[in-house]
Design a protein around this motif. Structure first.
Motif, PDB file in Angstrom:
ATOM      1  N   LEU A   1       0.689  -1.155   0.004  1.00 25.25           N
ATOM      2  CA  LEU A   1       0.187   0.039  -0.054  1.00 25.25           C
ATOM      3  C   LEU A   1       0.902   1.302  -0.073  1.00 25.25           C
ATOM      4  CD1 LEU A   1      -3.017   1.131   0.034  1.00 25.25           C
ATOM      5  CD2 LEU A   1      -2.919   1.014   2.582  1.00 25.25           C
ATOM      6  N   ARG A   2       1.937   1.182   0.547  1.00 23.73           N
ATOM      7  CA  ARG A   2       2.872   2.451   0.750  1.00 23.73           C
ATOM      8  C   ARG A   2       3.471   2.789  -0.687  1.00 23.73           C
ATOM      9  NH1 ARG A   2       7.855   2.356   4.583  1.00 23.73           N
ATOM     10  NH2 ARG A   2       6.389   2.239   6.292  1.00 23.73           N
ATOM     11  N   SER A   3       3.384   1.753  -1.530  1.00 24.69           N
ATOM     12  CA  SER A   3       4.082   2.153  -3.022  1.00 24.69           C
ATOM     13  C   SER A   3       2.713   2.815  -3.753  1.00 24.69           C
ATOM     14  CB  SER A   3       4.559   0.966  -3.553  1.00 24.69           C
ATOM     15  OG  SER A   3       3.532  -0.063  -3.898  1.00 24.69           O
ATOM     16  N   ALA A   4       1.454   2.253  -3.285  1.00 29.31           N
ATOM     17  CA  ALA A   4       0.668   2.929  -4.135  1.00 29.31           C
ATOM     18  C   ALA A   4       0.141   4.307  -3.400  1.00 29.31           C
ATOM     19  CB  ALA A   4      -0.716   1.792  -4.048  1.00 29.31           C
ATOM     20  N   LEU A   5       0.572   4.634  -2.505  1.00 27.59           N
ATOM     21  CA  LEU A   5       0.071   5.855  -1.882  1.00 27.59           C
ATOM     22  C   LEU A   5       1.342   7.089  -1.980  1.00 27.59           C
ATOM     23  CD1 LEU A   5      -1.930   4.832   1.282  1.00 27.59           C
ATOM     24  CD2 LEU A   5      -2.709   5.572  -0.653  1.00 27.59           C
ATOM     25  N   ARG A   6       2.016   6.597  -3.131  1.00 27.15           N
ATOM     26  CA  ARG A   6       3.346   7.905  -3.363  1.00 27.15           C
ATOM     27  C   ARG A   6       2.712   9.268  -3.470  1.00 27.15           C
ATOM     28  NH1 ARG A   6       7.082   4.761  -7.500  1.00 27.15           N
ATOM     29  NH2 ARG A   6       7.977   6.806  -7.413  1.00 27.15           N
ATOM     30  N   PRO A   7       3.245  10.246  -3.110  1.00 26.14           N
ATOM     31  CA  PRO A   7       2.821  11.567  -3.495  1.00 26.14           C
ATOM     32  C   PRO A   7       2.571  11.795  -4.902  1.00 26.14           C
ATOM     33  CG  PRO A   7       4.931  11.562  -2.105  1.00 26.14           C
ATOM     34  CD  PRO A   7       4.735  10.156  -2.617  1.00 26.14           C
ATOM     35  N   GLU A   8       3.075  11.374  -5.745  1.00 26.89           N
ATOM     36  CA  GLU A   8       2.715  11.524  -7.206  1.00 26.89           C
ATOM     37  C   GLU A   8       1.388  10.842  -7.627  1.00 26.89           C
ATOM     38  OE1 GLU A   8       6.141   8.738  -7.570  1.00 26.89           O
ATOM     39  OE2 GLU A   8       5.549  10.271  -6.329  1.00 26.89           O
ATOM     40  N   VAL A   9       1.184   9.789  -6.753  1.00 24.99           N
ATOM     41  CA  VAL A   9      -0.235   8.928  -7.037  1.00 24.99           C
ATOM     42  C   VAL A   9      -1.405   9.648  -6.460  1.00 24.99           C
ATOM     43  CG1 VAL A   9      -1.455   6.978  -6.567  1.00 24.99           C
ATOM     44  CG2 VAL A   9       1.067   6.835  -7.377  1.00 24.99           C
ATOM     45  N   LEU A  10      -1.015  10.176  -5.281  1.00 27.84           N
ATOM     46  CA  LEU A  10      -2.269  11.020  -4.708  1.00 27.84           C
ATOM     47  C   LEU A  10      -2.410  12.231  -5.234  1.00 27.84           C
ATOM     48  CD1 LEU A  10      -0.967  10.508  -0.989  1.00 27.84           C
ATOM     49  CD2 LEU A  10      -3.024   9.483  -2.045  1.00 27.84           C
ATOM     50  N   ARG A  11      -1.597  13.003  -5.737  1.00 30.06           N
ATOM     51  CA  ARG A  11      -1.717  14.283  -6.761  1.00 30.06           C
ATOM     52  C   ARG A  11      -2.592  13.899  -7.830  1.00 30.06           C
ATOM     53  NH1 ARG A  11       3.579  17.844  -7.417  1.00 30.06           N
ATOM     54  NH2 ARG A  11       2.272  18.917  -8.772  1.00 30.06           N
ATOM     55  N   LEU A  12      -2.190  12.933  -8.661  1.00 32.22           N
ATOM     56  CA  LEU A  12      -3.138  12.412  -9.786  1.00 32.22           C
ATOM     57  C   LEU A  12      -4.509  12.092  -9.307  1.00 32.22           C
ATOM     58  CD1 LEU A  12      -0.471  10.602 -11.851  1.00 32.22           C
ATOM     59  CD2 LEU A  12      -1.655  12.572 -12.494  1.00 32.22           C
ATOM     60  N   GLY A  13      -4.667  11.426  -8.059  1.00 34.66           N
ATOM     61  CA  GLY A  13      -5.788  11.069  -7.483  1.00 34.66           C
ATOM     62  C   GLY A  13      -6.892  12.247  -7.055  1.00 34.66           C
ATOM     63  N   LEU A  14      -6.213  13.245  -6.857  1.00 36.60           N
ATOM     64  CA  LEU A  14      -6.859  14.489  -6.534  1.00 36.60           C
ATOM     65  C   LEU A  14      -7.286  15.104  -7.835  1.00 36.60           C
ATOM     66  CD1 LEU A  14      -4.667  16.341  -3.682  1.00 36.60           C
ATOM     67  CD2 LEU A  14      -6.896  15.286  -3.361  1.00 36.60           C
ATOM     68  N   VAL A  15      -6.407  15.323  -8.786  1.00 43.08           N
ATOM     69  CA  VAL A  15      -6.670  15.541 -10.164  1.00 43.08           C
ATOM     70  C   VAL A  15      -7.993  14.952 -10.724  1.00 43.08           C
ATOM     71  CG1 VAL A  15      -6.037  15.638 -12.597  1.00 43.08           C
ATOM     72  CG2 VAL A  15      -4.339  16.394 -10.711  1.00 43.08           C
ATOM     73  N   ALA A  16      -8.004  13.569 -10.519  1.00 46.36           N
ATOM     74  CA  ALA A  16      -8.913  12.629 -11.122  1.00 46.36           C
ATOM     75  C   ALA A  16     -10.349  12.993 -10.137  1.00 46.36           C
ATOM     76  CB  ALA A  16      -8.785  11.021 -10.885  1.00 46.36           C
ATOM     77  N   GLY A  17     -10.348  13.265  -8.880  1.00 45.76           N
ATOM     78  CA  GLY A  17     -11.348  13.794  -8.025  1.00 45.76           C
ATOM     79  C   GLY A  17     -12.135  15.004  -8.435  1.00 45.76           C
ATOM     80  N   LEU A  18     -11.043  15.917  -8.837  1.00 48.69           N
ATOM     81  CA  LEU A  18     -11.576  17.218  -8.676  1.00 48.69           C
ATOM     82  C   LEU A  18     -12.043  17.347 -10.638  1.00 48.69           C
ATOM     83  CD1 LEU A  18      -8.857  19.578  -7.697  1.00 48.69           C
ATOM     84  CD2 LEU A  18     -11.230  19.808  -7.124  1.00 48.69           C
ATOM     85  N   GLY A  19     -11.313  16.661 -11.415  1.00 41.26           N
ATOM     86  CA  GLY A  19     -11.886  16.691 -12.690  1.00 41.26           C
ATOM     87  C   GLY A  19     -13.259  16.287 -12.767  1.00 41.26           C
TER      88      GLY A  19
ATOM     89  N   LEU B   1      -1.869  20.860  -9.819  1.00 41.32           N
ATOM     90  CA  LEU B   1      -1.853  19.672  -9.378  1.00 41.32           C
ATOM     91  C   LEU B   1      -1.069  18.550 -10.097  1.00 41.32           C
ATOM     92  CD1 LEU B   1      -5.212  19.245  -7.296  1.00 41.32           C
ATOM     93  CD2 LEU B   1      -2.922  19.546  -6.318  1.00 41.32           C
ATOM     94  N   VAL B   2      -1.191  18.821 -11.386  1.00 34.61           N
ATOM     95  CA  VAL B   2      -0.710  17.633 -12.139  1.00 34.61           C
ATOM     96  C   VAL B   2       1.016  17.583 -12.126  1.00 34.61           C
ATOM     97  CG1 VAL B   2      -0.501  16.530 -14.549  1.00 34.61           C
ATOM     98  CG2 VAL B   2      -2.501  17.807 -13.824  1.00 34.61           C
ATOM     99  N   PRO B   3       1.597  16.167 -11.877  1.00 39.13           N
ATOM    100  CA  PRO B   3       2.883  16.384 -11.764  1.00 39.13           C
ATOM    101  C   PRO B   3       3.698  16.601 -13.047  1.00 39.13           C
ATOM    102  CG  PRO B   3       1.918  14.392 -10.628  1.00 39.13           C
ATOM    103  CD  PRO B   3       0.831  15.175 -11.358  1.00 39.13           C
ATOM    104  N   ARG B   4       4.845  17.182 -13.142  1.00 38.63           N
ATOM    105  CA  ARG B   4       5.353  17.709 -14.389  1.00 38.63           C
ATOM    106  C   ARG B   4       5.924  16.200 -15.107  1.00 38.63           C
ATOM    107  NH1 ARG B   4       5.955  22.540 -15.641  1.00 38.63           N
ATOM    108  NH2 ARG B   4       5.538  24.240 -13.967  1.00 38.63           N
TER     109      ARG B   4
END
Length: 345
Positions: free
Chosen positions: A164-182, A340-343
């Motif tokens: 789960l730690r590998s799945a909860l990396r910061p870049e993954v969470l940022r993309l999750g926020l993008v998906a949630g907002l979008g 929020l989208v990672p570069r």
């Protein structure tokens, strides 16, 4: 089929709508973990077990004699579905080359949009005869999918040491926020459109539903175009473009004075919604260290939580100022998503 469902259990259609929440909450919550657990247990084994579990929960829904039992069956359906979606997407990504990923995800998005758009029609037709038939049909489909399995299924239930730690990396969470907002601001705004069509243009349920299907139909037609764009220009650029275009169209839906323009703008918003979804999925599934079911599972979970939050957060804004209820999510799309989208994927 909510009126027919409520009639069977002696409750109102509004109360029957709680069956949607009973499905969606376990679905979104379990997806935080389902991709990681599925990778540990083996994709093929997990997906097939989940399909069988979905079919059995449909049978429980068919034979339920009380509303509580029916809601429990719906919750089990949501839980089972959480163990199919991310693992199917991970298997899809593993079955194509990186160069073909955007195109493959475009095909996936087109077929997913077709299912989501046609499901209310099929369910409604079933309810004309007997709403139980819808669950019988879905159970049969789930069993068929359990037999089909996954791409590149050689019969071996391979496992990985996903954490789960590998799945909860910061870049993954940022993309999750993008998906949630979008998805929450654009795809989840359909109820706002319905409110405006009723309050401003005095449309009945049938015409409102016809207008709302425009987004889904456009999604079916343009998802493959969005996938090709992602393959050519990259996921990050497509996500930013989708957010900007979607925000502009959403603002127009809330401000234009003609019902025809509302219908056209809402349908056109189907393309940027696909740019957002396909772009985010490609960034997750194509990124180094974020491949597999765990990361895409987290992102999809946050996407559906965003969709579930819209009907809670936006109605008070709409009743205070209808225009602001459209302009606020439009501004979030235009300003917050690009930030929020990672570069890098």
């Amino acid at each position: 089929m909510l009126p027919e469902l409520g009639g069977s259990f002696g409750i109102s259609p509004a109360a029957a709508s709680s069956s949607l929440t009973a499905f969606l909450l376990p679905f979104a919550a379990a997806m935080l973990l389902s991709g990681t657990l599925g990778e540990r247990w083996g994709r093929v084994r997990t997906v097939r077990t989940a399909y069988v579990g979905y079919a059995l929960s449909c049978v429980v829904a068919v034979v339920a004699t009380s509303w509580g039992v029916f809601l429990g069956a719906r919750a089990l359906q949501g839980l089972a579905n959480a163990f199919t979606t991310p693992l199917v997407m991970a298997a899809l990504a593993a079955s194509v080359t990186p160069e073909a990923l955007g195109r493959a995800l475009g095909w996936y998005g087109s077929l997913q949009a077709a299912g989501q758009t046609s499901a209310p029609l099929v369910g409604g037709l079933a309810a004309e005869v007997d709403w139980h038939l819808a669950f019988v049909g879905v159970a049969a489909v789930a069993l068929g999918l359990a037999v089909v399995g996954l791409p590149n299924d050689d019969g071996a239930a391979s496992r990985s040491a996903a954490t789960l730690r590998s799945a909860l990396r910061p870049e993954v969470l940022r993309l999750g926020l993008v998906a949630g907002l979008g998805w929450g601001c654009l795809g989840g705004a359909g109820f706002l459109v319905a409110l405006r069509l009723a309050d401003v243009f005095d449309l009945d349920a049938g015409p409102r539903g016809l207008v709302l299907t425009g987004l889904g139909v456009a999604g079916i037609l343009t998802a493959r175009v969005a996938g090709a764009a992602v393959g050519r220009f990259g996921g990050r650029r497509c996500v930013i473009a989708g957010a900007a275009l979607g925000g502009a169209l959403l603002a127009g839906v809330g401000l234009v004075p003609l019902v025809g323009l509302v219908a056209v703008l809402w349908a056109l918003a189907g393309f940027p919604s696909q740019l957002l979804v396909v772009g985010v999925n490609s960034l997750v599934l194509g990124g180094a260290g974020t491949r597999g079911g765990g990361p895409i599972s987290v992102v999809q979970s946050l996407r559906f939580f965003g969709a579930a939050a819209s009907p809670i957060a936006l109605p008070p804004v709409y009743h205070a100022d209808p225009a602001a209820a459209f302009l606020a999510p439009a501004a979030l799309l235009v300003a917050a998503v690009p930030a929020l989208v990672p570069r890098k994927p």
